[in-house]
Design an enzyme around this catalytic site. Structure first.
Site, PDB file in Angstrom:
ATOM      1  CG  PHE A 189      50.039  27.894  34.871  1.00 42.06           C
ATOM      2  CD1 PHE A 189      50.278  27.703  35.931  1.00 42.06           C
ATOM      3  CD2 PHE A 189      49.039  27.220  33.936  1.00 42.06           C
ATOM      4  CE1 PHE A 189      50.002  26.463  36.595  1.00 42.06           C
ATOM      5  CE2 PHE A 189      48.544  25.784  34.620  1.00 42.06           C
ATOM      6  CZ  PHE A 189      49.202  25.507  36.026  1.00 42.06           C
ATOM      7  CD  GLU A 210      39.194  34.943  35.620  1.00 39.88           C
ATOM      8  OE1 GLU A 210      39.516  35.807  34.747  1.00 39.88           O
ATOM      9  OE2 GLU A 210      39.544  35.510  36.695  1.00 39.88           O
ATOM     10  CG  HIS A 258      44.023  35.709  46.957  1.00 40.11           C
ATOM     11  ND1 HIS A 258      44.643  34.476  46.659  1.00 40.11           N
ATOM     12  CD2 HIS A 258      44.709  36.667  46.291  1.00 40.11           C
ATOM     13  CE1 HIS A 258      45.615  34.569  46.114  1.00 40.11           C
ATOM     14  NE2 HIS A 258      45.668  35.992  45.951  1.00 40.11           N
ATOM     15  CG  HIS A 287      42.031  33.959  43.832  1.00 33.62           C
ATOM     16  ND1 HIS A 287      41.631  34.931  43.537  1.00 33.62           N
ATOM     17  CD2 HIS A 287      43.573  33.946  43.503  1.00 33.62           C
ATOM     18  CE1 HIS A 287      42.263  35.795  43.101  1.00 33.62           C
ATOM     19  NE2 HIS A 287      43.432  35.559  42.920  1.00 33.62           N
ATOM     20  CE  LYS A 332      48.440  45.205  39.378  1.00 29.98           C
ATOM     21  NZ  LYS A 332      48.246  43.850  39.947  1.00 29.98           N
ATOM     22  CD  GLU A 373      41.546  40.382  43.750  1.00 26.46           C
ATOM     23  OE1 GLU A 373      41.946  40.300  42.569  1.00 26.46           O
ATOM     24  OE2 GLU A 373      41.995  39.931  44.580  1.00 26.46           O
ATOM     25  N   GLY A 405      49.650  34.311  42.665  1.00 26.41           N
ATOM     26  CA  GLY A 405      49.472  34.174  44.213  1.00 26.41           C
ATOM     27  C   GLY A 405      48.127  33.153  43.938  1.00 26.41           C
ATOM     28  NE  ARG A 421      44.083  43.103  47.139  1.00 29.00           N
ATOM     29  CZ  ARG A 421      44.456  42.461  46.155  1.00 29.00           C
ATOM     30  NH1 ARG A 421      44.748  42.635  44.834  1.00 29.00           N
ATOM     31  NH2 ARG A 421      44.183  41.102  46.527  1.00 29.00           N
ATOM     32  CG  ASN A 462      46.309  46.492  44.576  1.00 32.63           C
ATOM     33  OD1 ASN A 462      47.193  46.440  45.415  1.00 32.63           O
ATOM     34  ND2 ASN A 462      45.959  45.478  44.124  1.00 32.63           N
ATOM     35  NE  ARG A 473      53.541  34.824  48.256  1.00 33.51           N
ATOM     36  CZ  ARG A 473      52.221  35.347  47.666  1.00 33.51           C
ATOM     37  NH1 ARG A 473      51.217  34.643  47.525  1.00 33.51           N
ATOM     38  NH2 ARG A 473      52.439  36.621  47.511  1.00 33.51           N
TER      39      ARG A 473
HETATM   40  P1  ADP Z   1      48.285  37.759  40.294  1.00 35.66           P
HETATM   41  O1  ADP Z   1      46.986  38.571  40.020  1.00 35.66           O
HETATM   42  O2  ADP Z   1      48.344  37.005  41.428  1.00 35.66           O
HETATM   43  O3  ADP Z   1      49.356  38.313  39.727  1.00 35.66           O
HETATM   44  P2  ADP Z   1      46.829  36.799  37.869  1.00 35.66           P
HETATM   45  O4  ADP Z   1      45.202  36.199  38.335  1.00 35.66           O
HETATM   46  O5  ADP Z   1      46.918  37.742  36.960  1.00 35.66           O
HETATM   47  O6  ADP Z   1      47.706  36.709  39.051  1.00 35.66           O
HETATM   48  O7  ADP Z   1      47.120  35.275  37.052  1.00 35.66           O
HETATM   49  C1  ADP Z   1      48.643  35.109  36.721  1.00 35.66           C
HETATM   50  C2  ADP Z   1      48.836  33.863  36.089  1.00 35.66           C
HETATM   51  O8  ADP Z   1      47.629  33.554  35.046  1.00 35.66           O
HETATM   52  C3  ADP Z   1      50.051  33.597  35.515  1.00 35.66           C
HETATM   53  O9  ADP Z   1      50.710  32.257  35.706  1.00 35.66           O
HETATM   54  C4  ADP Z   1      49.757  33.504  33.900  1.00 35.66           C
HETATM   55  O10 ADP Z   1      50.784  32.724  33.238  1.00 35.66           O
HETATM   56  C5  ADP Z   1      48.240  32.937  34.146  1.00 35.66           C
HETATM   57  N1  ADP Z   1      47.582  33.093  32.634  1.00 35.66           N
HETATM   58  C6  ADP Z   1      47.132  34.301  32.285  1.00 35.66           C
HETATM   59  N2  ADP Z   1      46.462  34.180  31.107  1.00 35.66           N
HETATM   60  C7  ADP Z   1      46.549  32.815  30.608  1.00 35.66           C
HETATM   61  C8  ADP Z   1      46.180  32.106  29.773  1.00 35.66           C
HETATM   62  N3  ADP Z   1      45.739  32.789  28.501  1.00 35.66           N
HETATM   63  N4  ADP Z   1      46.488  30.825  29.405  1.00 35.66           N
HETATM   64  C9  ADP Z   1      46.992  30.267  30.733  1.00 35.66           C
HETATM   65  N5  ADP Z   1      47.536  31.007  31.880  1.00 35.66           N
HETATM   66  C10 ADP Z   1      47.046  32.226  31.906  1.00 35.66           C
END
Ligand code: ADP
Length: 414
Positions: free
Chosen positions: A280, A331, A179, A205, A16, A387, A209, A90, A9, A238
């Site tokens: 988050f 998740e 996605h 999802h 990655k 993915e 993003g 990817r 990726n 975004r």
């Molecule tokens: P991307 O692949 O688009 O970079 P991810 O699927 O890795 O994104 O998700 C990143 C987001 O998930 C971030 O906003 C992060 O804060 C949140 N996140 C990851 N672990 C936790 C957690 N334990 N509790 C709450 N939010 C989480």
């Protein structure tokens, strides 16, 4: 010695990768090279429960891929590069060319190059990744897995924008969605879980993003991202859906160019724009301390998800088998899931099983499960996305088909 497959990726400043052993179908190592092009670039390797971090100045993707290969050889993850039989790449945009993953030949590469105008931030590094790997591993099967492919089943009335038709027919302006690899993976998991092919799903999802997908009879009916990943849900940086007149208005008000505004809408908006924080976890912490902007951003994010669940519920005429939460936020964020389900409980007759919900996150006892009660009209699940697995699966299947057709040709030739 069993065959090895690589999943790559290549982001604009990161790379990655994951290496798989197809004998036991298990990941041997994964890595992430970050800040490519900066003097402080570094990379991490994760294998056998270990995490190794190294700093090394890596000026471009060619060097990044060479570093990756060197690490694979030095650590004896492979003994010879010829052990790698397939590489899955990817690719952000397949335009209207591709509704599934394909073997990369000259025509495919030319199409990916042509689509750079729709993926200007991603395609240059992805093309570089493909070209370098083709040179390094000329006999390996190289496969492109497109983020847009799963959404190609959308009916025209769902992917068209109400703008002059020539913008679509001459310039390719339409909703493509992204996605797709994640939404496809979740759809396949749900088909297995529910024991039927024709599943109707609303998939959320939610990562930095974020996008949602409305799946009817196992195929994408609608999705939230559009011509680019900017549309739809509010995201980390975004803006998601906004009134497009804002662009003209703010250009005059703040003396900004369209390109500057585009960068702001992609990189300085969303949760970051509202609350100066896009992660988050940090946003939650701020909100719990009473920060009003953080609370507002969370509420806006939550509402944007509820709005699309409502829309997709109607588009499926209420026949929804399951709502699924996935990706980093989906998740792990227990409270957000609870707030969303509870906010719709009357309208959709769904009920949250609080105990189960409280126990699902990457850092908890369970990482997946059904978080609705048995009498809930619609089932609600948390399913970790994968993915990389989807890219591996497509790459392996295409390489096996190729192998079989080559051996058939050889047999015929004999
Ligand atoms: P991307 O692949 O688009 O970079 P991810 O699927 O890795 O994104 O998700 C990143 C987001 O998930 C971030 O906003 C992060 O804060 C949140 N996140 C990851 N672990 C936790 C957690 N334990 N509790 C709450 N939010 C989480």
């Amino acid at each position: 010695m069993s065959d090895k497959y690589l999943v790559i990726n290549a982001g604009s400043s990161s790379l990655k990768f994951s290496l798989y052993d197809m004998g036991e179908v298990k990941e041997i190592v994964n890595g992430c090279i970050e800040k490519i092009g900066d003097s402080d670039s570094f990379y991490t390797l994760k294998y056998a429960g270990k995490k190794v971090e190294k700093s090394k100045s890596i000026s471009n993707h060619t060097e990044a891929l060479r570093t990756m290969m060197q690490e694979l050889l030095e650590n004896k993850f492979i003994n010879d590069i010829k052990e790698i039989k397939g590489v899955g790449h990817r690719v952000l945009h397949g335009g209207e060319f591709y509704s599934q993953s394909v073997l990369i030949d000259e025509e495919v590469l030319a199409n990916i190059k042509f689509l750079t105008k729709l993926g200007p931030l991603h395609h240059p590094s992805e093309i570089e990744g493909i070209t370098i790997m083709q040179n390094l591993l000329p006999s390996a099967c190289q496969v492109a897995v497109f983020d847009t492919a799963f959404h190609q089943t959308m009916p025209k009335e769902n992917y068209m924008y109400a703008v002059p038709y020539e913008w679509y027919s001459e310039n390719g302006v339409r909703k493509y969605g992204f996605h797709g690899t994640s939404h496809k993976y979740i759809t396949e998991v749900m088909q297995e879980k529910l024991g039927k092919e024709d599943v109707n799903l609303i998939i959320c999802h939610l990562g930095s993003g974020a996008s949602m997908c409305c799946v009817k009879y196992g195929k994408c009916l609608n999705t939230t991202m559009g011509l680019t990943p900017l549309d739809g849900l509010i995201m980390g940086t975004r803006c998601g859906t906004i009134d497009s007149s804002i662009i003209n208005y703010i250009a005059e008000e703040r003396n900004l160019s369209v390109s500057e505004i585009n960068t702001i809408l992609n990189k300085k908006s969303g949760l970051l724009g509202i609350a100066s924080e896009n992660d988050f976890r940090d946003l939650n912490e701020l909100a719990s301390k009473g920060n009003e902007r953080a609370k507002l951003a969370l509420k806006m994010f939550q509402n944007s998800i509820i709005r699309y669940i409502g829309q997709y519920y109607m588009e499926l005429n209420g026949m929804v088998d399951a709502i699924i939460f996935t990706a980093g936020i989906g998740e792990n964020n227990i409270d957000l899931r609870a707030d969303i389900v509870n906010a719709m409980s009357n309208a959709l007759d769904i009920k949250l099983d609080e105990n189960v919900n409280n126990d699902i996150a990457r850092f908890k006892k369970n990482q997946s499960g059904m978080i609705s009660t048995p009498d809930s009209k619609i089932k609600v699940f948390v399913i970790p996305t994968n993915e990389e697995y989807m890219i591996l699966k497509d790459t392996y299947e295409i390489s096996q088909k190729l192998k079989n057709s080559t051996s058939r040709k050889l047999t015929k030739g004999n």
